[in-house]
Design a protein around this motif. Structure first.
Motif, mmCIF file in Angstrom:
data_model
loop_
_atom_site.group_PDB
_atom_site.id
_atom_site.type_symbol
_atom_site.label_atom_id
_atom_site.label_comp_id
_atom_site.label_asym_id
_atom_site.label_seq_id
_atom_site.Cartn_x
_atom_site.Cartn_y
_atom_site.Cartn_z
ATOM 1 N N GLU A 286 10.111 48.462 -39.225
ATOM 2 C CA GLU A 286 10.306 48.708 -40.662
ATOM 3 C C GLU A 286 9.928 50.132 -41.062
ATOM 4 O O GLU A 286 9.114 50.797 -40.401
ATOM 5 N N HIS A 287 10.517 50.564 -42.146
ATOM 6 C CA HIS A 287 10.216 51.874 -42.745
ATOM 7 C C HIS A 287 10.400 51.687 -44.255
ATOM 8 O O HIS A 287 11.387 52.123 -44.837
ATOM 9 N N PRO A 288 9.437 50.959 -44.860
ATOM 10 C CA PRO A 288 9.672 50.492 -46.233
ATOM 11 C C PRO A 288 9.875 51.601 -47.265
ATOM 12 O O PRO A 288 10.687 51.425 -48.179
ATOM 13 N N SER B 229 17.099 51.164 -35.372
ATOM 14 C CA SER B 229 16.769 51.724 -36.684
ATOM 15 C C SER B 229 15.880 50.851 -37.554
ATOM 16 O O SER B 229 16.288 49.807 -38.057
ATOM 17 N N ARG B 230 14.670 51.318 -37.785
ATOM 18 C CA ARG B 230 13.786 50.668 -38.768
ATOM 19 C C ARG B 230 14.301 50.902 -40.185
ATOM 20 O O ARG B 230 14.051 50.104 -41.083
ATOM 21 N N VAL B 231 15.027 52.005 -40.382
ATOM 22 C CA VAL B 231 15.611 52.279 -41.698
ATOM 23 C C VAL B 231 16.632 51.191 -42.030
ATOM 24 O O VAL B 231 16.671 50.668 -43.143
ATOM 25 N N LEU C 129 23.430 56.383 -40.010
ATOM 26 C CA LEU C 129 22.170 56.372 -39.260
ATOM 27 C C LEU C 129 22.259 57.344 -38.092
ATOM 28 O O LEU C 129 23.325 57.503 -37.493
ATOM 29 N N ARG C 130 21.141 57.929 -37.764
ATOM 30 C CA ARG C 130 21.085 58.841 -36.614
ATOM 31 C C ARG C 130 21.212 58.055 -35.316
ATOM 32 O O ARG C 130 20.626 56.967 -35.175
ATOM 33 N N LEU C 131 21.956 58.617 -34.391
ATOM 34 C CA LEU C 131 22.014 58.044 -33.048
ATOM 35 C C LEU C 131 20.672 58.375 -32.379
ATOM 36 O O LEU C 131 20.372 59.534 -32.102
HETATM 37 C C1 NCD Z 1 14.047 57.996 -39.932
HETATM 38 C C2 NCD Z 1 12.937 57.427 -39.087
HETATM 39 O O1 NCD Z 1 12.061 58.161 -38.649
HETATM 40 O O2 NCD Z 1 12.971 56.239 -38.902
HETATM 41 N N1 NCD Z 1 13.802 59.276 -40.424
HETATM 42 C C3 NCD Z 1 12.939 59.521 -41.394
HETATM 43 O O3 NCD Z 1 12.108 58.729 -41.757
HETATM 44 N N2 NCD Z 1 13.052 60.705 -42.010
HETATM 45 C C4 NCD Z 1 15.353 57.880 -39.277
HETATM 46 C C5 NCD Z 1 15.566 58.572 -37.981
HETATM 47 O O4 NCD Z 1 14.632 59.017 -37.331
HETATM 48 O O5 NCD Z 1 16.722 58.640 -37.576
#
Ligand code: NCD
Length: 317
Positions: free
Chosen positions: A142-144, A175-177, A229-231
């Motif tokens: 998670e990344h709340p 991806s936690r996002v 989302l970033r790869l």
């Molecule tokens: C994200 C992460 O770290 O989860 N970036 C961030 O919080 N700025 C996404 C990512 O790293 O791609």
């Protein structure tokens, strides 16, 4: 070492994930964040809400924007902020985490903001320390605060989140996002899709209440929000995509592909971006991009979270 008890005056709240928030919590955080936006726009960017409080940012994983955002958020609330970046040790990670946390805990911080490469590490730490803990990203879990800032950005641009179609595209698996966003957007009544090759989707993702697409053009059809989302190649062991060039051809967002979405669709990316891998510069820097606004909302959301945790909501306006 024994755990030190929390200072009695502080309501001992954590933010470990969207999963632990009730709908009233979410609404309270979002409206507080909305009010915090003005603080960063004024000439005097300092409030007294966290005056006398100590915030430690404990990052076991590299971060630029999230750490900077939490640091500024704390400073703008008047807290004393200390940054600790802990190099990744490949041995005894569990021990290192708890030992470091207990050492910092003994210095009596009020807030620990923690990022760690292992899912669940931040929740574990929260059980051991006597202060409030914010999860700034734990592995692929998670990344709340990222999800909250994304929802705030969408809400400001579209006037609502409910009933919008949001396409979350790319490396959902790592991806936690994505995970935090799926939970939050669903809670707020959005229609959430994920668009990715099957190798980049967790098993059973449908059970999180999303529609799955393996084709970008179809997945973007009618979307109000396109979240790229970033790869995350650093989290990949083995090969998940044939090649970066092939990945861009099939799943990258360029102007032509974006035209499948609604004409006023928002383009979002949590950063850091891999230009030419998941997103083309023409789109990242184009008129539909709200990527910089996401960064701006990040400070407001983190201020709101920390003020909420310290129980000073009433002083927010
Ligand atoms: C994200 C992460 O770290 O989860 N970036 C961030 O919080 N700025 C996404 C990512 O790293 O791609």
């Amino acid at each position: 070492m024994t755990a030190i008890s929390p200072p009695s005056a502080a309501p001992h709240r954590h933010l470990l994930g969207i999963a632990g928030l009730s709908l009233p919590d979410i609404h309270a955080l979002m409206s507080l964040a909305e009010r915090e936006i003005a603080v960063s726009l004024g000439r005097d960017k300092k409030k007294a809400a966290l005056k006398g409080r100590t915030q430690i940012n404990l990052f076991f994983e590299a971060s630029t924007r999230t750490q900077a955002s939490f640091e500024l958020a704390g400073k703008r609330l008047g807290a004393d902020v200390m940054n600790m970046s802990v190099a990744n040790s490949s041995v005894k990670k569990g021990e290192t985490l708890i030992d470091t946390a207990m050492t910092l805990n003994a210095m009596r911080p009020d807030i620990l903001v923690v990022r760690h490469h292992a899912a669940g590490a931040v929740a574990l730490l929260a059980q051991k320390v006597g202060c409030s803990v914010v999860n700034a990203g734990d592995g692929a879990h998670e990344h709340p605060t990222q999800a909250l800032l994304d929802a705030l950005t969408i809400h400001r641009r579209k006037g609502r989140v409910a009933r919008l179609t949001v396409a979350i595209c790319g490396d959902v698996l790592h991806s936690r996002v994505a995970r935090s966003n799926i939970l939050l957007l669903n809670a707020l009544g959005a229609d959430v899709r994920v668009v990715a090759p099957s190798t980049l989707l967790p098993n059973g993702i449908e059970q999180m209440g999303v529609r799955v697409f393996h084709d970008m053009d179809r997945g973007l059809e009618g979307a109000d929000v396109v979240m790229m989302l970033r790869l995350q190649r650093e989290r990949m062991e083995g090969s998940f995509v044939p090649s970066v060039r092939e990945y861009f051809r099939l799943f990258g967002l360029d102007a032509q592909r974006l035209s499948r979405a609604e004409p006023d669709a928002l383009v979002m990316h949590p950063g850091p971006m891999n230009r030419g891998v998941e997103i083309a510069s023409e789109v990242a820097d184009g008129p539909q991009s709200v990527i910089e606004e996401q960064v701006e909302m990040g400070v407001a959301v983190r201020m709101a979270v920390m003020e909420w945790m310290m129980g000073n909501e009433e002083t927010a306006s």
